[in-house]
Scaffold this motif. Structure first.
Motif, PDB file in Angstrom:
ATOM      1  N   GLU A  41      -9.465 -26.133  -5.219  1.00  0.00           N
ATOM      2  CA  GLU A  41      -9.667 -27.046  -4.094  1.00  0.00           C
ATOM      3  C   GLU A  41     -11.048 -27.699  -4.108  1.00  0.00           C
ATOM      4  O   GLU A  41     -11.350 -28.512  -3.232  1.00  0.00           O
ATOM      5  N   GLY A  42     -11.900 -27.317  -5.033  1.00  0.00           N
ATOM      6  CA  GLY A  42     -13.209 -27.952  -5.104  1.00  0.00           C
ATOM      7  C   GLY A  42     -14.327 -26.972  -5.355  1.00  0.00           C
ATOM      8  O   GLY A  42     -14.101 -25.791  -5.643  1.00  0.00           O
ATOM      9  N   LEU A  43     -15.591 -27.469  -5.189  1.00  0.00           N
ATOM     10  CA  LEU A  43     -16.802 -26.689  -5.437  1.00  0.00           C
ATOM     11  C   LEU A  43     -17.510 -26.442  -4.109  1.00  0.00           C
ATOM     12  O   LEU A  43     -17.734 -27.371  -3.324  1.00  0.00           O
ATOM     13  N   PHE A  44     -17.858 -25.187  -3.847  1.00  0.00           N
ATOM     14  CA  PHE A  44     -18.504 -24.795  -2.591  1.00  0.00           C
ATOM     15  C   PHE A  44     -19.895 -24.259  -2.905  1.00  0.00           C
ATOM     16  O   PHE A  44     -20.108 -23.574  -3.917  1.00  0.00           O
ATOM     17  N   SER A  45     -20.848 -24.574  -1.967  1.00  0.00           N
ATOM     18  CA  SER A  45     -22.240 -24.126  -2.137  1.00  0.00           C
ATOM     19  C   SER A  45     -22.614 -23.265  -0.950  1.00  0.00           C
ATOM     20  O   SER A  45     -22.340 -23.620   0.212  1.00  0.00           O
ATOM     21  N   TYR A  46     -23.242 -22.109  -1.208  1.00  0.00           N
ATOM     22  CA  TYR A  46     -23.697 -21.219  -0.144  1.00  0.00           C
ATOM     23  C   TYR A  46     -25.181 -20.954  -0.362  1.00  0.00           C
ATOM     24  O   TYR A  46     -25.589 -20.483  -1.429  1.00  0.00           O
ATOM     25  N   ASP A  47     -26.013 -21.271   0.676  1.00  0.00           N
ATOM     26  CA  ASP A  47     -27.463 -21.078   0.625  1.00  0.00           C
ATOM     27  C   ASP A  47     -27.797 -19.904   1.524  1.00  0.00           C
ATOM     28  O   ASP A  47     -27.723 -19.996   2.760  1.00  0.00           O
ATOM     29  N   SER A  48     -28.182 -18.777   0.938  1.00  0.00           N
ATOM     30  CA  SER A  48     -28.484 -17.573   1.706  1.00  0.00           C
ATOM     31  C   SER A  48     -29.805 -17.668   2.431  1.00  0.00           C
ATOM     32  O   SER A  48     -30.126 -16.812   3.258  1.00  0.00           O
ATOM     33  N   ASN A  49     -30.588 -18.716   2.122  1.00  0.00           N
ATOM     34  CA  ASN A  49     -31.873 -18.865   2.805  1.00  0.00           C
ATOM     35  C   ASN A  49     -31.708 -19.447   4.211  1.00  0.00           C
ATOM     36  O   ASN A  49     -32.624 -19.383   5.021  1.00  0.00           O
ATOM     37  N   ILE A  50     -30.573 -20.044   4.448  1.00  0.00           N
ATOM     38  CA  ILE A  50     -30.345 -20.660   5.765  1.00  0.00           C
ATOM     39  C   ILE A  50     -29.667 -19.620   6.662  1.00  0.00           C
ATOM     40  O   ILE A  50     -28.610 -19.096   6.339  1.00  0.00           O
ATOM     41  N   LYS A  51     -30.297 -19.295   7.775  1.00  0.00           N
ATOM     42  CA  LYS A  51     -29.774 -18.328   8.727  1.00  0.00           C
ATOM     43  C   LYS A  51     -29.076 -19.070   9.856  1.00  0.00           C
ATOM     44  O   LYS A  51     -29.605 -20.026  10.400  1.00  0.00           O
ATOM     45  N   LYS A  52     -27.864 -18.596  10.223  1.00  0.00           N
ATOM     46  CA  LYS A  52     -27.064 -19.279  11.251  1.00  0.00           C
ATOM     47  C   LYS A  52     -26.405 -18.227  12.149  1.00  0.00           C
ATOM     48  O   LYS A  52     -25.926 -17.203  11.676  1.00  0.00           O
ATOM     49  N   ASN A  53     -26.355 -18.531  13.460  1.00  0.00           N
ATOM     50  CA  ASN A  53     -25.706 -17.646  14.453  1.00  0.00           C
ATOM     51  C   ASN A  53     -24.222 -18.041  14.564  1.00  0.00           C
ATOM     52  O   ASN A  53     -23.894 -19.081  15.132  1.00  0.00           O
ATOM     53  N   TYR A  54     -23.378 -17.203  13.998  1.00  0.00           N
ATOM     54  CA  TYR A  54     -21.947 -17.504  14.012  1.00  0.00           C
ATOM     55  C   TYR A  54     -21.257 -17.049  15.296  1.00  0.00           C
ATOM     56  O   TYR A  54     -20.071 -17.263  15.468  1.00  0.00           O
ATOM     57  N   LYS A  55     -21.989 -16.389  16.171  1.00  0.00           N
ATOM     58  CA  LYS A  55     -21.389 -15.883  17.406  1.00  0.00           C
ATOM     59  C   LYS A  55     -21.914 -16.622  18.627  1.00  0.00           C
ATOM     60  O   LYS A  55     -21.916 -16.098  19.745  1.00  0.00           O
ATOM     61  N   SER A  56     -22.392 -17.808  18.417  1.00  0.00           N
ATOM     62  CA  SER A  56     -22.887 -18.597  19.552  1.00  0.00           C
ATOM     63  C   SER A  56     -21.733 -18.942  20.490  1.00  0.00           C
ATOM     64  O   SER A  56     -20.604 -19.168  20.066  1.00  0.00           O
TER      65      SER A  56
END
Length: 525
Positions: A41-56
């Protein structure tokens, strides 16, 4: 995997939820913390340096409420008393909807804009639904044909990361139809009272007119009624006198029959002392009327016990006269003349009956007489003689071997009834086909000689039991059923056998009528 305080690590897959359904064929990790994931389905990029709140937290909004096909009653915004936009529904915004518009459609949306196509919703209509709905991506729900009442529609959302939103609510009321409103019920009561009043008024007017007509008719007929009353009183007095006369005659007749019953009982062995010569026994005696055409009789001459059950022609008073003759003749033949051979007793009894009734054998002559079963037992040796006029003799043994020996010993006219169990048997000895009276066949009665065994049971009877109509199909009881009843209870005490027989015939008759006198005498050797 994220490192937490201390030396612990936490598995966190929230950031990959959006691609969890994809197939990953290749993965490359760079030193700067970026990971590349590749698949069909394509190419995915994951940057572990970026912190995100998934429970907002985020909200879900009810965007539109529609009644019918196109009437919008809510556009997604509440206002408070100061006309300021609010998330709380005030009383002013709680809709009261007419019953005819009881089909509502709700549209809603979540304030979450990542992967909007994967946001799922669950809704619940309080007052209608029993449980929350399953999660689904549909953002619209329609309810049809809602009953009157208070409802609250609630909806919540779940984003691609599995985080649930706050619950949005919309309260509304479906008003009852006009014919179920309080005013309608008041109108119903008023109309009912008015109709009742009109009905009573019209009926009262009709009754007054009817009373006037009746008064005229009554006045016109009063004189005639008075005249008829005098005539009726005269007739009543006459009828009363006739009734009293009939009652007096009926009482005299009934008293005479009751006196005849006492006389009949006096000559029957009714008392305990008179029946003591029979030993262990029972007597089922059920007259159809006050007096009976059946009779039983017993006496003892030296070592011989003589027992008889007879069925005279007719029942009631005519049968009772015949029974008195029969008992009188038996006393003369057996007690005075000491005739103890069974068939000789019947031969002599037949002569006496023919002479007493002056029977000549002419056409049209009254053929009164009796059917009888005559048993003579030697109490010392248990030798038995028996003779019968139409009526049979039943013998029941408690052993098969005794049955076999007795069958070989019984003379012509015996027949095994075929009703045998593992431990019991029954023999039927049939009587001669001629009565105790003048008859076309005047042969001597057959004398059957039988060697009885200890504990054998003998049954003498009239035909009243087996000929009784009743049961579910109003048919005769029949001898086969009587044999089965005797055989199945032959081991019971004699008193209990009588109770069983009496209960069986009473249940068979039920609400019907007894058609003949019934007599069964059971005797244990």
């Amino acid at each position: 995997i994220e490192k937490t305080t201390g030396q612990k690590y936490l598995w966190n897959s929230s950031q990959f939820t959006s691609i969890s359904k994809e197939i990953i064929n290749a993965m490359y990790h760079e030193k700067d913390g970026i990971t590349w994931l590749g698949g069909p389905e394509g190419l995915f990029s994951y940057d572990s340096n970026i912190k995100k709140n998934y429970k907002s937290s985020y909200n879900v909004l009810i965007r539109k409420v529609t009644i019918g096909n196109d009437s919008i009653i809510f556009y997604g915004t509440f206002c408070n008393a100061s006309s300021v936009v609010s998330n709380v529904q005030t009383e002013n915004f709680k809709s009261k909807i007419k019953y005819k518009y009881n089909t509502l459609s709700f549209e809603f949306a979540a304030q979450f804009y990542e992967y909007e196509q994967d946001v799922r919703y669950s809704y619940f209509l309080k007052g209608y639904d029993n449980n929350w709905s399953n999660w689904a991506t549909s953002s619209k729900k329609e309810y049809t044909n809602l009953d009157e009442g208070l409802y609250c529609f609630m909806v919540k959302a779940k984003n691609v990361y599995g985080n649930e939103s706050q619950t949005a609510m919309y309260e509304f009321t479906i008003l009852p139809p006009w014919y179920r409103t309080i005013l309608a019920y008041i109108a119903y009561v008023v109309l009912f009272v008015l109709a009742l009043y009109i009905g009573i008024s019209l009926n009262s007017r009709r009754l007054r007119a009817l009373n006037l007509r009746l008064e005229k008719i009554i006045r016109a007929r009063t004189a005639e009624i008075r005249k008829q009353r005098d005539e009726i009183e005269t007739q009543r007095n006459t009828v009363t006198k006739q009734k009293e006369h009939i009652e007096e005659i009926h009482k005299e007749v009934t008293d005479s029959i009751n006196y005849a019953k006492r006389i009949q009982e006096a000559v029957l062995p009714v008392s305990t002392a008179a029946r003591s010569i029979l030993g262990e026994h029972f007597i089922l005696f059920k007259p159809k009327d006050i007096v009976s055409g059946d009779f039983y009789w017993a006496t003892r001459v030296n070592e011989w016990l003589i027992v008889t059950v007879a069925d005279c022609t007719g029942h009631g008073v005519p049968g009772a006269f015949m029974s008195m003759l029969g008992i009188s003749f038996l006393n003369e033949i057996v007690r005075k003349q000491e005739v103890t051979q069974a068939n000789r007793v019947l031969n002599e009894l037949r002569k006496e009956v023919i002479n007493a009734l002056q029977q000549k054998g002419k056409t049209g002559e009254q053929k009164d007489g009796m059917d009888i079963s005559m048993l003579v037992v030697n109490t010392a040796t248990n030798e038995c003689q028996w003779a019968g006029a139409n009526n049979p003799l039943y013998i029941v043994s408690s052993t098969q071997s005794a049955v076999g020996s007795r069958q070989s010993a019984v003379s012509i006219g015996t027949e095994d009834c075929g009703l045998k169990t593992e431990d019991c048997g029954l023999i039927e000895i049939k009587g001669d086909k001629m009565p105790i009276a003048i008859y076309e066949r005047m042969d001597e009665f057959t004398n059957h000689e039988i060697q009885l065994q200890k504990s054998d049971t003998i049954y003498l009877m009239s035909d009243g039991y087996e000929d009784q109509f009743g049961g579910p199909h109003n048919k005769k009881f029949k001898s086969k059923q009587l044999k089965e009843l005797l055989l199945s209870n032959c081991t019971q005490p004699m008193s209990e056998q009588k109770e069983i027989l009496e209960k069986a015939i009473n249940e068979w008759i039920g609400t019907g009528e007894q058609i003949d006198d019934i007599t069964i005498l059971g005797l244990k050797v």
